[in-house]
Scaffold this motif. Sequence first.
Motif, PDB file in Angstrom:
ATOM      1  N   GLU A  11       0.597   3.262   3.692  1.00 28.41           N
ATOM      2  CA  GLU A  11      -0.635   3.592   4.415  1.00 28.41           C
ATOM      3  C   GLU A  11      -1.804   3.807   3.455  1.00 28.41           C
ATOM      4  O   GLU A  11      -2.899   3.335   3.703  1.00 28.41           O
ATOM      5  N   GLU A  12      -1.555   4.546   2.372  1.00 30.41           N
ATOM      6  CA  GLU A  12      -2.606   4.859   1.397  1.00 30.41           C
ATOM      7  C   GLU A  12      -2.023   4.835  -0.005  1.00 30.41           C
ATOM      8  O   GLU A  12      -0.853   5.158  -0.207  1.00 30.41           O
ATOM      9  N   TYR A  13      -2.856   4.521  -0.974  1.00 32.88           N
ATOM     10  CA  TYR A  13      -2.398   4.412  -2.358  1.00 32.88           C
ATOM     11  C   TYR A  13      -1.980   5.752  -2.964  1.00 32.88           C
ATOM     12  O   TYR A  13      -0.880   5.868  -3.509  1.00 32.88           O
ATOM     13  N   ASP A  14      -2.861   6.740  -2.947  1.00 34.95           N
ATOM     14  CA  ASP A  14      -2.627   7.961  -3.722  1.00 34.95           C
ATOM     15  C   ASP A  14      -1.374   8.738  -3.316  1.00 34.95           C
ATOM     16  O   ASP A  14      -0.611   9.153  -4.193  1.00 34.95           O
ATOM     17  N   PRO A  15      -1.100   8.948  -2.020  1.00 36.14           N
ATOM     18  CA  PRO A  15       0.153   9.622  -1.679  1.00 36.14           C
ATOM     19  C   PRO A  15       1.383   8.819  -2.109  1.00 36.14           C
ATOM     20  O   PRO A  15       2.396   9.385  -2.515  1.00 36.14           O
ATOM     21  N   ALA A  16       1.291   7.484  -2.040  1.00 35.22           N
ATOM     22  CA  ALA A  16       2.410   6.637  -2.472  1.00 35.22           C
ATOM     23  C   ALA A  16       2.615   6.742  -3.979  1.00 35.22           C
ATOM     24  O   ALA A  16       3.750   6.856  -4.454  1.00 35.22           O
ATOM     25  N   ILE A  17       1.523   6.722  -4.741  1.00 37.80           N
ATOM     26  CA  ILE A  17       1.630   6.904  -6.195  1.00 37.80           C
ATOM     27  C   ILE A  17       2.272   8.249  -6.498  1.00 37.80           C
ATOM     28  O   ILE A  17       3.191   8.345  -7.322  1.00 37.80           O
ATOM     29  N   ALA A  61      -1.709  -1.135   3.557  1.00 35.33           N
ATOM     30  CA  ALA A  61      -1.738  -1.949   4.772  1.00 35.33           C
ATOM     31  C   ALA A  61      -3.166  -2.363   5.093  1.00 35.33           C
ATOM     32  O   ALA A  61      -4.081  -1.552   5.038  1.00 35.33           O
ATOM     33  N   ASP A  62      -3.315  -3.630   5.421  1.00 38.78           N
ATOM     34  CA  ASP A  62      -4.620  -4.189   5.761  1.00 38.78           C
ATOM     35  C   ASP A  62      -4.533  -4.729   7.190  1.00 38.78           C
ATOM     36  O   ASP A  62      -4.009  -5.817   7.419  1.00 38.78           O
ATOM     37  N   THR A  64      -3.861  -3.971  11.612  1.00 39.67           N
ATOM     38  CA  THR A  64      -2.833  -3.386  12.479  1.00 39.67           C
ATOM     39  C   THR A  64      -1.464  -4.044  12.299  1.00 39.67           C
ATOM     40  O   THR A  64      -0.445  -3.374  12.392  1.00 39.67           O
ATOM     41  N   HIS A  65      -1.441  -5.333  12.036  1.00 38.22           N
ATOM     42  CA  HIS A  65      -0.155  -6.025  11.850  1.00 38.22           C
ATOM     43  C   HIS A  65       0.588  -5.466  10.638  1.00 38.22           C
ATOM     44  O   HIS A  65       1.780  -5.170  10.710  1.00 38.22           O
ATOM     45  N   GLN A  66      -0.110  -5.320   9.516  1.00 37.82           N
ATOM     46  CA  GLN A  66       0.521  -4.766   8.323  1.00 37.82           C
ATOM     47  C   GLN A  66       0.836  -3.287   8.499  1.00 37.82           C
ATOM     48  O   GLN A  66       1.885  -2.814   8.042  1.00 37.82           O
ATOM     49  N   LEU A  67      -0.032  -2.549   9.145  1.00 40.92           N
ATOM     50  CA  LEU A  67       0.206  -1.127   9.381  1.00 40.92           C
ATOM     51  C   LEU A  67       1.487  -0.928  10.190  1.00 40.92           C
ATOM     52  O   LEU A  67       2.243   0.017   9.948  1.00 40.92           O
ATOM     53  N   ALA A  68       1.767  -1.826  11.102  1.00 39.60           N
ATOM     54  CA  ALA A  68       2.985  -1.734  11.910  1.00 39.60           C
ATOM     55  C   ALA A  68       4.252  -1.929  11.074  1.00 39.60           C
ATOM     56  O   ALA A  68       5.334  -1.488  11.473  1.00 39.60           O
ATOM     57  N   SER A  69       4.135  -2.563   9.914  1.00 42.39           N
ATOM     58  CA  SER A  69       5.316  -2.798   9.075  1.00 42.39           C
ATOM     59  C   SER A  69       5.613  -1.642   8.128  1.00 42.39           C
ATOM     60  O   SER A  69       6.675  -1.606   7.505  1.00 42.39           O
ATOM     61  N   VAL A  70       4.687  -0.701   8.002  1.00 44.06           N
ATOM     62  CA  VAL A  70       4.900   0.429   7.096  1.00 44.06           C
ATOM     63  C   VAL A  70       6.166   1.172   7.535  1.00 44.06           C
ATOM     64  O   VAL A  70       6.304   1.575   8.686  1.00 44.06           O
ATOM     65  N   GLY A  71       7.105   1.300   6.619  1.00 41.38           N
ATOM     66  CA  GLY A  71       8.352   1.994   6.897  1.00 41.38           C
ATOM     67  C   GLY A  71       9.415   1.160   7.565  1.00 41.38           C
ATOM     68  O   GLY A  71      10.522   1.626   7.783  1.00 41.38           O
ATOM     69  N   ASN A  72       9.096  -0.074   7.895  1.00 40.39           N
ATOM     70  CA  ASN A  72      10.071  -0.924   8.573  1.00 40.39           C
ATOM     71  C   ASN A  72      10.114  -2.311   7.942  1.00 40.39           C
ATOM     72  O   ASN A  72      10.298  -3.307   8.622  1.00 40.39           O
ATOM     73  N   GLN A  73       9.943  -2.360   6.650  1.00 41.06           N
ATOM     74  CA  GLN A  73       9.887  -3.647   5.963  1.00 41.06           C
ATOM     75  C   GLN A  73      11.213  -4.381   5.950  1.00 41.06           C
ATOM     76  O   GLN A  73      11.242  -5.594   5.765  1.00 41.06           O
TER      77      GLN A  73
END
Length: 130
Positions: A11-17, A61-62, A64-73
């Motif tokens: 979803e966001e860079y900094d929390p993932a880093i 994620a860029d 809604t399509h990519q956002l939907a894949s977060v956590g379900n890749q």
Amino acid sequence: MHLQLIAIVVEEYDPAIDFFVNTLGFDLVEDVPSTTDDGRPKRWVVVRPPNAQTGILLARADGTHQLASVGNQTAGRVGFFLRVDDFDQAYGRMTAANVEFLTQPRTEPYGRVAVFLDIAGNRWDLLGPG
């Protein structure tokens, strides 16, 4: 030949880093400004375990399509495998850091294993010697 990078959509860079570097102990290899194909700003962020050749591109994620894949890749399957030399130490450090484990550690023919979730919700195996 080697596999250089895999991408994990977040979803966001900094929390993932923060998760990969401070919680899992990965190295931050790159974090540089970049642009999307249509010129919008993004970052090129790569993390990898110490001394590893293969890194993870943390891709924000860029749309809604990519956002939907977060956590379900990987369609709900374990799709990533983190091998450690000292399973008990890594498991203890990760549980102390509130990493969510879906299974208790168990011993399999290939070693010790427990399933955990990354910051995006993807399933990983923590693997160590038996």
